[in-house]
Design a protein around this motif. Structure first.
Motif, short mmCIF file in Angstrom:
data_model
loop_
_atom_site.label_atom_id
_atom_site.label_comp_id
_atom_site.label_asym_id
_atom_site.label_seq_id
_atom_site.Cartn_x
_atom_site.Cartn_y
_atom_site.Cartn_z
N GLY A 220 -16.55 -1.77 -44.11
CA GLY A 220 -15.93 -3.18 -43.83
C GLY A 220 -15.75 -3.20 -42.44
N ARG A 221 -14.77 -4.25 -41.99
CA ARG A 221 -14.62 -4.23 -40.69
C ARG A 221 -13.00 -4.13 -40.31
N TRP A 222 -12.79 -3.82 -38.97
CA TRP A 222 -11.18 -3.50 -38.90
C TRP A 222 -10.66 -5.04 -38.26
N ASN A 223 -9.46 -5.23 -39.00
CA ASN A 223 -9.00 -6.73 -38.77
C ASN A 223 -8.22 -6.71 -37.37
N ILE A 224 -9.09 -6.42 -36.22
CA ILE A 224 -8.37 -6.38 -35.00
C ILE A 224 -9.38 -7.17 -34.02
N PRO A 225 -9.10 -7.45 -32.75
CA PRO A 225 -9.97 -8.33 -31.70
C PRO A 225 -11.02 -7.29 -31.54
#
Length: 553
Positions: free
Chosen positions: A85-90
């Motif tokens: 998935g993706r890391w929920n950060i900039p």
């Protein structure tokens, strides 16, 4: 003529703190991600432990179509259970979370293999060693599987492992996929931290310590062994500051090939009117809380000072900060009220109901609550180091005391029941921060403080403090950062140094303070990732060249 740096085509980074907010390494990875993502796009992969199955992790946004074919292959052919998935950060980089539980069944074989190839001693393992090692090994297996399925030997690939917890994966990859260039980063040596935490003098005596011998004495053989062997065998060994590099030289018998200083992003620092509004509200909350707790009426001209971080009483210098406040309280020349906050999570129980009642009402109070030092009850009220020291020094938060201390022993997550503000929304209300660390490989807390234009006091035993000393035009608190000299034996001088700096700062005019706050912000500007990322590019180049030689050799 400068040589052209080799650039990787793919980067894999593994850490226990990927999508898992535990400590400073989370800050390193999550703030740097945006800068790397901009350059490498989706050829950057973070690998973390998956202990979130069936639980919501707000930091991880799972995706069914990212790497779908490989994920199926990894599950069917390589027996790897991963979520992508993706890391929920900039920057939203790709993240692979791996379930490492199945590897416990092969634990003994894995440890034997590590001993046979690299003399990694896992015999004395206890605590978190097994869990970390199984995750680390699983992460190595994940990269091997991804590489064999998606890439070829013409792809330049970097695997960067953070801390002893991920060393085993780096060593596994050197055996299994020698084409991958490995980097190992230690953020603090396990032995150095342990020596400091056990009240042994670390610095004046560093040259005389033997890392292996100390590991035996402090029952740290396995952690020390994986850390040392990884440092010696990877293609590029790195650490985060010159101060930690000294430890590496002595305790791991290997200096870093490249020092990767910790930068950060200031995208969480509000600007303009938002900043002014937040600062005003933070000050109002802190003063109201203190006044309700102490039965005082401190106004906005109070100088608010604070410290924060992990509850390491000696290593973080909490003891010397309290000592300095006690001395300051006895200083006849002090004209201003000083309100000091210790924002350090302890063994916290419930928010105080008596304080909550007072905060709800609109009236002012002129009697203190019982134990007028603490905002939340502790499970260990009678054995808490902060409360013990305040009692020992006879500090009492009397109305006539110029210096008052408030201990906030909980995580500032915005819902603690008393302050109800997040950490960053609170520290910008301070006038001055104090981080007089004895053991601090880098020091994000003082760096974050100056990013919020709050001048700070730190020491030259913190990597950040040493770096500030290397800057031009840095001469103490007037330039935003006071770096006090600290050694194994000058506790008293450090306490005086803090006392004198706070005292001098309290006499500054508004115009002077405004200028100091501006300069504090300028120090933080120089530590942004756009400046420090260069060291990483250097490390990538070093590792890739070394891996090529290793294969020829």
């Amino acid at each position: 003529m400068t040589k052209e740096l080799l650039t990787p085509d793919y980067i894999f980074e593994s850490s226990w703190e990927v999508c898992n907010k535990v400590g400073g390494i989370y800050t390193v990875l999550s703030t740097r991600a945006n800068t790397l993502q901009a350059k490498f796009h989706d050829r950057l992969f973070f690998i973390g432990p998956d202990f979130w199955q069936g639980k919501e992790n707000p930091l991880f946004i799972e995706s069914d179509n990212l790497c779908a074919a490989w994920r199926k292959h990894a599950a069917e052919k390589d027996n790897l259970s991963v979520r992508v998935g993706r890391w929920n950060i900039p920057g939203n980089p790709i993240v692979i979370l791996v379930d490492f539980q199945p590897f416990f069944a092969q634990k003994n074989d894995i440890y034997t293999e590590m001993w046979n190839h690299y003399q990694v001693d896992s015999l004395h393992a206890y605590g978190d060693y097994d869990e970390a090692s199984m995750f680390s090994y699983a992460a190595g297996k994940v990269v091997e599987s991804f590489y064999r399925y998606n890439l070829t030997e013409t792809d330049k690939v970097i695997y960067q492992a953070h801390e002893w917890m991920t060393g085993m994966g780096a060593l596994y990859l050197q055996m299994a996929v020698p084409e991958i260039a490995t980097i190992f980063t230690t953020h603090a040596t396990s032995i150095g931290r342990s020596i400091a935490g056990n009240d042994k003098p670390l610095y004046d005596y560093l040259f005389a310590y033997n890392g292996d011998q100390m590991a035996e004495e402090l029952n740290m053989q396995s952690k020390h062994s994986i850390e040392k062997q990884t440092a010696h065998h990877v293609d590029c060994f790195t650490t985060v500051s010159e101060i930690t590099n000294n430890e590496c030289k002595e305790l791991l018998e290997k200096p870093a090939d490249v020092v990767l200083m910790n930068g950060f992003e200031d995208d969480f620092v509000p600007k303009g009117a938002t900043f002014t509004g937040k600062r005003k509200r933070a000050r109002a909350v802190m003063l109201r809380t203190a006044n309700c707790l102490l039965g005082t009426d401190m106004g906005d001209d109070t100088l608010i000072v604070g410290t924060s971080g992990r509850y390491e009483f000696k290593n973080k210098g909490i003891n010397v900060f309290l000592e300095s406040l006690n001395r300051l309280n006895r200083d006849k020349n002090l004209k201003k009220n000083i309100l000091a906050f210790i924002n350090v999570p302890g063994w916290v129980g419930d928010a105080r109901e008596d304080l909550q009642q007072r905060l709800k009402s609109k009236e002012k109070f002129n009697t203190p609550l019982e134990v007028p030092f603490i905002t939340h009850w502790l499970h260990n009220m009678t054995h808490d180091q902060v409360l013990d020291m305040l009692k020992y020094m006879g500090m009492s938060n009397h109305p006539e005391d110029k210096v008052k201390v408030v201990f906030v022993p909980c995580y500032l997550d915005g819902k603690d029941g008393i302050l109800n503000k997040q950490y960053y929304d609170l520290i910008l209300g301070e006038d001055l921060s104090v981080y007089p660390s004895y053991y601090e490989p880098w020091g994000y807390t003082p760096l974050e403080s100056v990013a919020f234009h709050v001048p700070t006091i730190t020491t030259d035993l913190a990597g950040f403090g040493l770096w500030v000393n290397s800057l031009k035009n840095q001469h103490g608190i007037d330039d935003g950062v006071e770096v006090l000299h600290r050694s194994d034996y000058n506790y008293s001088e450090v306490a005086d140094g803090i006392k004198d700096t706070i005292s001098a700062f309290s006499m500054k005019t508004d115009a002077e303070v405004k200028e100091i706050r501006k300069r504090a912000g300028q120090v933080a500007e120089q530590a942004l990732w756009k400046h420090f990322i260069e060291y990483y590019y250097e490390a990538y180049d070093f590792a890739l060249r070394h891996a090529m030689q290793r294969q020829l050799g």
